[in-house]
Write a protein that holds these residues in place. Structure first.
Motif, mmCIF file in Angstrom:
data_model
loop_
_atom_site.group_PDB
_atom_site.id
_atom_site.type_symbol
_atom_site.label_atom_id
_atom_site.label_comp_id
_atom_site.label_asym_id
_atom_site.label_seq_id
_atom_site.Cartn_x
_atom_site.Cartn_y
_atom_site.Cartn_z
ATOM 1 N N SER A 216 0.822 -1.211 0.000
ATOM 2 C CA SER A 216 0.000 0.000 0.000
ATOM 3 C C SER A 216 0.854 1.258 0.000
ATOM 4 O O SER A 216 0.389 2.329 -0.411
ATOM 5 N N ALA B 159 0.959 2.203 -3.503
ATOM 6 C CA ALA B 159 -0.242 2.935 -3.918
ATOM 7 C C ALA B 159 -0.146 4.395 -3.489
ATOM 8 O O ALA B 159 -0.526 5.301 -4.240
ATOM 9 N N GLU C 17 -0.186 7.648 -5.921
ATOM 10 C CA GLU C 17 -1.130 8.750 -5.743
ATOM 11 C C GLU C 17 -0.387 10.085 -5.637
ATOM 12 O O GLU C 17 -0.827 11.101 -6.188
ATOM 13 N N PRO D 276 1.299 -3.213 -5.117
ATOM 14 C CA PRO D 276 0.202 -2.448 -4.501
ATOM 15 C C PRO D 276 -1.056 -3.310 -4.530
ATOM 16 O O PRO D 276 -1.418 -3.837 -5.583
ATOM 17 N N TYR E 184 -4.170 -3.703 -5.126
ATOM 18 C CA TYR E 184 -5.445 -3.400 -5.762
ATOM 19 C C TYR E 184 -6.209 -4.699 -6.011
ATOM 20 O O TYR E 184 -5.605 -5.775 -6.139
ATOM 21 N N LEU F 283 -6.166 2.941 -1.120
ATOM 22 C CA LEU F 283 -6.529 1.992 -2.175
ATOM 23 C C LEU F 283 -7.898 2.272 -2.774
ATOM 24 O O LEU F 283 -8.312 1.583 -3.706
ATOM 25 N N VAL G 149 -7.764 -0.228 -9.933
ATOM 26 C CA VAL G 149 -6.622 0.581 -10.360
ATOM 27 C C VAL G 149 -7.170 1.869 -10.965
ATOM 28 O O VAL G 149 -7.922 1.826 -11.946
ATOM 29 N N THR H 3 -0.938 -6.297 -10.773
ATOM 30 C CA THR H 3 0.260 -5.516 -11.099
ATOM 31 C C THR H 3 0.379 -5.308 -12.607
ATOM 32 O O THR H 3 0.850 -4.249 -13.054
ATOM 33 N N LEU I 36 -1.975 -2.567 -13.473
ATOM 34 C CA LEU I 36 -1.388 -1.306 -13.040
ATOM 35 C C LEU I 36 -0.330 -0.825 -14.024
ATOM 36 O O LEU I 36 -0.314 0.345 -14.427
#
Length: 265
Positions: free
Chosen positions: A92, A95, A99, A115, A117, A187, A192, A220, A223
């Motif tokens: 996380s 993530a 962001e 991450p 997701y 998250l 995603v 992944t 992503l």
């Protein structure tokens, strides 16, 4: 550890080690700067590695909650790390780093490891249910059950959780239980955020473990496809809890070689 002030004046504790270009490590759920120490030690011969206690953890202050505040914290750490800082985020923490990059964090080299997701209809439903239960447990003050919920979501079986409850590390995990809400928030709904991540201009390495779940590996790849300048790599034999000695050379190669490519272009 040093302390820097975030935008809302919350003190953020960080530690610097090694020599070379700056590299900031962003920990995942239930982690502190100490959790990242083994990876930092392996990277320190080539980079000035900065680890930090995320908001509400360790020696950092609590302050107001929210993804925006955590982005501000990371921005303050990156600024203190020095010019041309690279960023690596675990789980996380990855993530959060993404962001921040989407929000304009000035970073040109970024790497993330799994991450968590959960794209797809069933994944989004499961994420919504976990979010609801997590908030109910934290509101009731049941920190132990909140930690158990997180561990179960990462694939830890009930017998292992029972052993962990009797181990010396358990009180430390419960002390961080309230920050699980922060990681859950970063998250979003579990999908995603492809539209938002289209704004990420950093060269990005998205990494997963070859023995991680099929869902984690697929996430992944989704992503990596959503990021404009990303490439994907699978580490053979690794799980969600990746071995630092396996991950470190991959990160060192990416951050060093891509910096050279960027300067030459």
């Amino acid at each position: 550890m040093d302390r820097i002030l975030s935008a809302d004046a919350t003190p953020i504790a960080c530690r610097r080690r090694g020599e070379g270009p700056p590299l900031v490590l962003v920990g995942g759920a239930l982690s502190t700067a100490a959790t990242d120490a083994p990876l930092a030690a392996l990277l320190a011969p080539r980079f000035t590695v900065v680890t930090y206690d995320r908001r509400g953890r360790g020696a950092s202050g609590s302050g107001a909650e929210g993804v925006r505040r955590e982005i501000e914290d990371l921005a303050a750490v990156v600024a203190a790390a020095g010019p041309d800082a690279r960023v690596f985020g675990m789980a996380s923490g990855g993530a959060l780093a993404l962001e921040a990059a989407a929000a304009g964090l000035p970073v040109e080299l970024l790497a993330v490891y799994e991450p968590p997701y959960t794209p797809g209809a069933s994944g989004l439903r499961a994420k919504a249910a976990r979010t609801d239960r997590l908030h109910r447990l934290l509101a009731a003050g049941d920190r132990g059950a909140a930690v158990e919920l997180f561990l179960a979501g990462t694939g830890v079986d009930a017998a292992t959780v029972a052993r962990m409850r009797r181990a010396p590390l358990w009180p430390g995990l419960e002390a961080l239980a309230h920050t699980l809400a922060y990681d859950d928030a970063v998250l979003g709904d579990g999908a995603v955020p492809a539209e938002r991540f289209a704004a990420v201009t950093a060269r990005t390495l998205v990494v997963c473990g070859g023995f991680s779940s099929a869902g984690a590996r697929a996430a992944t790849r989704t992503l990596a496809e959503a990021l404009p300048r990303a490439r994907h790599r699978t580490l053979t034999g690794q799980l969600r809890e990746v071995a630092p000695q396996v991950l470190a050379p991959v990160l060192a190669d990416f951050f060093a070689r891509d910096a050279y490519v960027r300067q030459a272009s």
